[in-house]
Design a protein around this motif. Structure first.
Motif, short mmCIF file in Angstrom:
data_model
loop_
_atom_site.label_atom_id
_atom_site.label_comp_id
_atom_site.label_asym_id
_atom_site.label_seq_id
_atom_site.Cartn_x
_atom_site.Cartn_y
_atom_site.Cartn_z
N GLY A 164 -1.20 4.18 -9.52
CA GLY A 164 -1.53 3.34 -10.65
C GLY A 164 -2.05 1.98 -10.24
N SER A 165 -2.54 1.87 -9.00
CA SER A 165 -3.00 0.59 -8.48
C SER A 165 -4.50 0.64 -8.19
N ARG A 166 -5.16 -0.51 -8.32
CA ARG A 166 -6.59 -0.62 -8.02
C ARG A 166 -6.81 -1.36 -6.70
N SER A 167 -5.78 -1.47 -5.88
CA SER A 167 -5.89 -2.22 -4.63
C SER A 167 -6.98 -1.67 -3.73
N LYS A 168 -7.64 -2.59 -3.01
CA LYS A 168 -8.72 -2.21 -2.11
C LYS A 168 -8.22 -1.41 -0.91
N VAL A 169 -6.92 -1.47 -0.62
CA VAL A 169 -6.40 -0.74 0.54
C VAL A 169 -6.49 0.77 0.33
N TYR A 170 -6.74 1.21 -0.91
CA TYR A 170 -6.87 2.65 -1.16
C TYR A 170 -8.32 3.13 -1.01
N GLU A 171 -9.24 2.22 -0.79
CA GLU A 171 -10.63 2.62 -0.61
C GLU A 171 -10.77 3.48 0.64
N ASP A 172 -11.60 4.51 0.55
CA ASP A 172 -11.78 5.43 1.67
C ASP A 172 -12.25 4.70 2.92
N SER A 173 -13.22 3.83 2.77
CA SER A 173 -13.78 3.13 3.93
C SER A 173 -12.74 2.27 4.63
N TYR A 174 -11.88 1.60 3.85
CA TYR A 174 -10.85 0.74 4.43
C TYR A 174 -9.85 1.58 5.22
N ARG A 175 -9.39 2.67 4.64
CA ARG A 175 -8.39 3.51 5.31
C ARG A 175 -8.98 4.17 6.56
#
Length: 368
Positions: free
Chosen positions: A49-60
């Motif tokens: 339920g979060s929109r945090s950028k840490v969940y972006e594919d590129s970041y991970r």
């Protein structure tokens, strides 16, 4: 632990804002570290339920790539890694919600030792603070076998605490603000080596690829505070990292102690304010700490005063001069003895190795 498992743990620990509290909540909704990196961005956003950028594919993917390099570095350098789900991860540290989920360690120190004290203070330590730190650790070593001391390897009180531990055979842990690929400050590299050799450890939550910047030092203070049962502030100006550590320790429900000083002394201002505002208990000796912590000191037979120490004629002259002139500069000491500076320095080094004298900032010495 397999290299693959280690890689995923390092990658998760490197995620921006990751700590023990967040990781525990994350594992309530996902199976493990690998799952976090294999799920799609949409799946993670939906489940958390979060929109945090840490969940972006590129970041991970970026964190995972960096973690592979770090895992190789860890294996090559034989660095010990402790993850927050492992039984030997420091239990005291788990009590801090903002604790790192992974530690990199050089050395075999037991971070779950029965008694652990953090000693911190100004980088501009005075002879007063140096002497207090030396005596505190000497007395704690005598009273509590197996006690461990934590500090930050910085100039001033930190390095004074570490060196006192080395002299009195107390395991000490240096918490650094950068990866284990280099020691900062470089002048303390030999001390770091000695710490590891004598059963202590160098600890950090930073990788070898992390850049050193000012904010790291304040962030690492949470580890210094949380690793210990209590924190002692030996000296501090009105503002500084030692006061941050004291505040963090209090927030973790740890006891905080501060050494009082004269109201006119710049580097006692912070300690005096801590005591005045009841944010720290006054401490003047190890006995104060032992009483407050209700730690039972080892019983020992009173030591008989040694009337005739085994000194050479030159050593006795140095000791006598230091007794009459505390905190004397090396050049002045040599002038009073009418001897070359190099001879006096050699004698002082021998006496320091036998715990007869202690070195102070600015090429000054005093009796231990």
């Amino acid at each position: 632990m397999s290299l693959d498992a280690l890689t995923y743990r390092i990658a998760l620990a490197s995620v921006r804002g990751m700590n023990v509290d967040l990781a525990q909540k994350l594992f309530d909704v996902i199976a493990d570290e690998r799952t976090f990196f294999e799920m799609t961005e949409k799946e993670l956003r939906d489940i958390t339920g979060s929109r945090s950028k840490v969940y972006e594919d590129s970041y991970r993917h970026e964190q995972l790539a960096k973690a592979r390099d770090e895992a190789e570095f860890v294996k090559q350098k034989n660095i010990r890694v402790l993850y927050f789900t492992q039984p030997d991860y420091p239990t005291r540290l788990l009590e801090a919600p903002d604790a790192p989920i992974l530690l990199y360690i050089s050395g075999e120190a037991d971070l779950n030792a029965t008694h652990i004290v953090s000693v911190v203070g100004t980088r501009h330590a005075t002879p007063y603070g140096q002497r207090f730190t030396e005596q505190l650790i000497a007395d704690l070593a005598e009273a509590i076998p197996g006690i461990m001391v934590v500090s930050g390897l910085a100039y001033g009180i930190d390095i004074a605490a570490h060196r006192a531990c080395l002299r009195h055979h107390v395991p000490t842990v240096a918490v650094m603000a950068q990866g284990l690929n280099h020691i900062y400050p470089a002048q303390h590299r030999a001390d770091a080596v000695a710490i590891v050799k004598q059963g202590g450890a160098i600890v950090t939550d930073y990788t070898s690829a992390d850049r050193l910047h000012r904010g790291n030092f304040l962030a690492r203070n949470r580890i210094i505070a949380a690793l210990a049962d209590c924190t002692v502030v030996a000296e501090s100006a009105a503002a500084g990292g030692a006061l941050v550590t004291a505040s963090l320790a209090a927030s973790y429900n740890r006891d905080v102690f501060a050494l009082p000083g004269r109201t006119s002394d710049e580097f006692s201002t912070g300690c005096n304010r801590l005591i005045k505002s009841n944010r720290a208990a006054l401490i003047t000796s190890a006995a104060d700490l032992l009483d407050a912590m209700q730690w039972e000191a080892r019983s020992s037979q009173p030591k008989q005063m040694e009337l005739f120490a085994d000194f050479t004629e030159l050593e006795q002259s140095v000791v006598n001069t230091l007794r009459d002139n505390p905190d004397i500069h090396t050049n002045e000491l040599a002038a009073r003895l009418a001897l070359p500076v190099y001879r006096v320095m050699s004698t002082l080094m021998d006496l320091e190795s036998r715990n007869v004298v202690i070195s102070l900032p600015g090429s000054r010495f005093a009796l231990a």
